[in-house]
Design an enzyme around this catalytic site. Structure first.
Site, PDB file in Angstrom:
ATOM      1  N   LEU A   1      26.697  44.203  37.147  1.00  0.00           N
ATOM      2  CA  LEU A   1      27.914  43.577  37.640  1.00  0.00           C
ATOM      3  C   LEU A   1      27.712  43.301  39.123  1.00  0.00           C
ATOM      4  O   LEU A   1      27.062  44.086  39.825  1.00  0.00           O
ATOM      5  CB  LEU A   1      29.127  44.494  37.461  1.00  0.00           C
ATOM      6  CG  LEU A   1      29.589  44.789  36.025  1.00  0.00           C
ATOM      7  CD1 LEU A   1      30.769  45.756  36.053  1.00  0.00           C
ATOM      8  CD2 LEU A   1      29.964  43.518  35.284  1.00  0.00           C
ATOM      9  N   ASP A   2      28.255  42.192  39.608  1.00  0.00           N
ATOM     10  CA  ASP A   2      28.157  41.907  41.030  1.00  0.00           C
ATOM     11  C   ASP A   2      28.818  43.018  41.840  1.00  0.00           C
ATOM     12  O   ASP A   2      29.701  43.733  41.342  1.00  0.00           O
ATOM     13  CB  ASP A   2      28.845  40.579  41.353  1.00  0.00           C
ATOM     14  CG  ASP A   2      28.171  39.400  40.679  1.00  0.00           C
ATOM     15  OD1 ASP A   2      26.961  39.489  40.415  1.00  0.00           O
ATOM     16  OD2 ASP A   2      28.862  38.400  40.408  1.00  0.00           O
ATOM     17  N   LYS A   3      28.418  43.147  43.077  1.00  0.00           N
ATOM     18  CA  LYS A   3      28.938  44.200  43.942  1.00  0.00           C
ATOM     19  C   LYS A   3      30.460  44.257  43.916  1.00  0.00           C
ATOM     20  O   LYS A   3      31.055  45.328  43.767  1.00  0.00           O
ATOM     21  CB  LYS A   3      28.453  43.968  45.384  1.00  0.00           C
ATOM     22  CG  LYS A   3      29.072  44.908  46.409  1.00  0.00           C
ATOM     23  CD  LYS A   3      28.646  44.544  47.819  1.00  0.00           C
ATOM     24  CE  LYS A   3      29.363  45.430  48.836  1.00  0.00           C
ATOM     25  NZ  LYS A   3      29.009  45.076  50.238  1.00  0.00           N
TER      26      LYS A   3
ATOM     27  N   THR B   1      32.572  42.957  41.741  1.00  0.00           N
ATOM     28  CA  THR B   1      33.205  42.896  40.424  1.00  0.00           C
ATOM     29  C   THR B   1      33.355  44.320  39.904  1.00  0.00           C
ATOM     30  O   THR B   1      32.419  45.115  39.979  1.00  0.00           O
ATOM     31  CB  THR B   1      32.353  42.069  39.437  1.00  0.00           C
ATOM     32  OG1 THR B   1      32.270  40.719  39.907  1.00  0.00           O
ATOM     33  CG2 THR B   1      32.978  42.062  38.048  1.00  0.00           C
TER      34      THR B   1
ATOM     35  N   ARG C   1      31.689  33.268  37.628  1.00  0.00           N
ATOM     36  CA  ARG C   1      32.022  32.678  38.921  1.00  0.00           C
ATOM     37  C   ARG C   1      31.528  31.237  39.008  1.00  0.00           C
ATOM     38  O   ARG C   1      32.242  30.346  39.496  1.00  0.00           O
ATOM     39  CB  ARG C   1      31.410  33.523  40.041  1.00  0.00           C
ATOM     40  CG  ARG C   1      31.938  34.954  40.058  1.00  0.00           C
ATOM     41  CD  ARG C   1      31.077  35.879  40.900  1.00  0.00           C
ATOM     42  NE  ARG C   1      31.078  35.475  42.315  1.00  0.00           N
ATOM     43  CZ  ARG C   1      30.290  36.014  43.228  1.00  0.00           C
ATOM     44  NH1 ARG C   1      29.428  36.981  42.877  1.00  0.00           N
ATOM     45  NH2 ARG C   1      30.341  35.614  44.477  1.00  0.00           N
TER      46      ARG C   1
END
Length: 347
Positions: A137-139, A141, A237
């Site tokens: 997961l992105d930082k 998110t 995104r």
């Protein structure tokens, strides 16, 4: 050293492309240089036949097998970082990752990551590639992630992800009023204009499919739910921005903050104060690597997203009250009217 065997099918669209290029796309967790070395070492086979020339073109449709040999990195330190563990057994862990926590060490983030936290929780994860992390997961998110605690469990989970058998559902708040849900099937790859960003690519991108539906409309925003069929970097995104509905707070793919007219200051402050992409991985479903049982987990939205949605609801109610209040209608028909309260109305 740990050894992991990975299998995938080369898409027909890759016909004529170099073996190292195709394999590095299919197994994107590994660098192209490492893939090239593994090919030369005889760790890559097509339909059971070992290929040792990285430049050889593929035909498309072959089954590729990669034997990934990972040296344990003793430099990775265990750090006492709190973990929200939703579920754990001998094979897997389900983590509810908070926004702001980086998943894996990298440039600019040498430590303080989820991986460092996992090693503190269970040092035996050093024996599993990437400490058992099979997806990211992105930082900024938040939400659910699965972590493998053994190499066999990791092999099973990676295979499920490649076959799109892991169900991942996200909640998001986007800029703009989406009229209806749908499916976006657009490949994603590195942007030609900015290599730090991802973009929808007509040529050279990886297959990326997102299914979305609208849950709620606000004045200038929408709450949506997205189900991933694939799991490309920044997929939701990028896809939402491509549709013209970037996520609120997205620093990379977003746009200038859109403030509706006559929005009260308190709600404006909530919008301005939301400093991350409004994205939460709220549901996860997979087949347990050992038992074969389908398991599902849900994680409620974190407080910052709840506050954001509540503020947008309040703004909607405030706007509708102003737009359709009694004072906006002309009741002067030459007749004297006496307004009454609920208490004045007989039963």
């Amino acid at each position: 050293m740990s050894i992991q065997t990975l299998t995938a099918e080369i898409p027909d669209s890759s016909m004529g492309q170099r073996l190292d290029v195709v394999v590095s796309i299919l197994f994107s967790d590994y660098s192209r240089n490492r893939i090239q070395q593994w090919i030369k070492d005889g760790n890559v086979s097509l339909d059971g036949e070992v290929w040792q020339k990285p430049r050889m073109p593929v035909m498309g449709g072959e089954t590729v097998q990669l034997v990934a040999e990972i040296e344990e990195d003793a430099s990775l330190v265990a750090q006492e970082i709190p973990l929200n563990i939703v579920y754990e057994d001998d094979s897997i862990m389900i983590i509810n990752k908070p926004a702001g926590l980086v998943v894996h060490p990298g440039a600019g983030n040498p430590d303080g990551t989820l991986l460092n936290a996992l090693l503190f929780h269970n040092d035996s994860l050093r024996e599993v590639p990437r400490a058992g992390i099979v997806h990211r997961l992105d930082k900024d998110t938040s939400g659910l992630m699965v972590v493998a605690k053994t190499v066999p469990a990791q092999t099973s989970l990676v295979s499920q992800l490649q076959k799109h058998d892991v169900e991942r559902i996200y909640d998001a708040v986007v800029v703009g009023k989406m009229k209806a849900g749908g499916t976006i099937d657009k490949p994603i790859g590195r942007s030609n204009k900015d290599r730090k960003k991802m973009a929808v690519r007509v040529m050279g991108g990886k297959e990326a499919v997102s299914h979305y539906r609208v849950l709620e409309h606000f004045r200038e925003h929408s709450r949506v739910r997205v189900k991933l069929e694939t799991g490309r970097t920044h997929q939701i995104r990028v896809h939402m921005a491509y549709l013209g509905f970037p996520l609120i707070g997205d620093p990379t793919y977003g746009e200038r903050l859109r403030i509706p007219k006559k929005m009260i200051d308190e709600i404006v402050d909530v919008l301005r104060g939301f400093k991350r992409q409004a994205l939460h991985a709220g549901a996860l479903s997979l087949t347990h690597p050992m038992t074969g049982k389908v398991m599902k987990w849900k994680a409620p939205m974190p407080d910052d997203m709840v506050d954001l949605i509540d503020a947008l609801r309040d703004d909607m109610e405030e706007f509708e009250a102003m737009s359709y209040g009694y004072d906006d209608f002309d009741y002067d028909y030459g007749v004297e009217v006496e307004w009454v309260t609920d208490e004045d109305i007989p039963e």
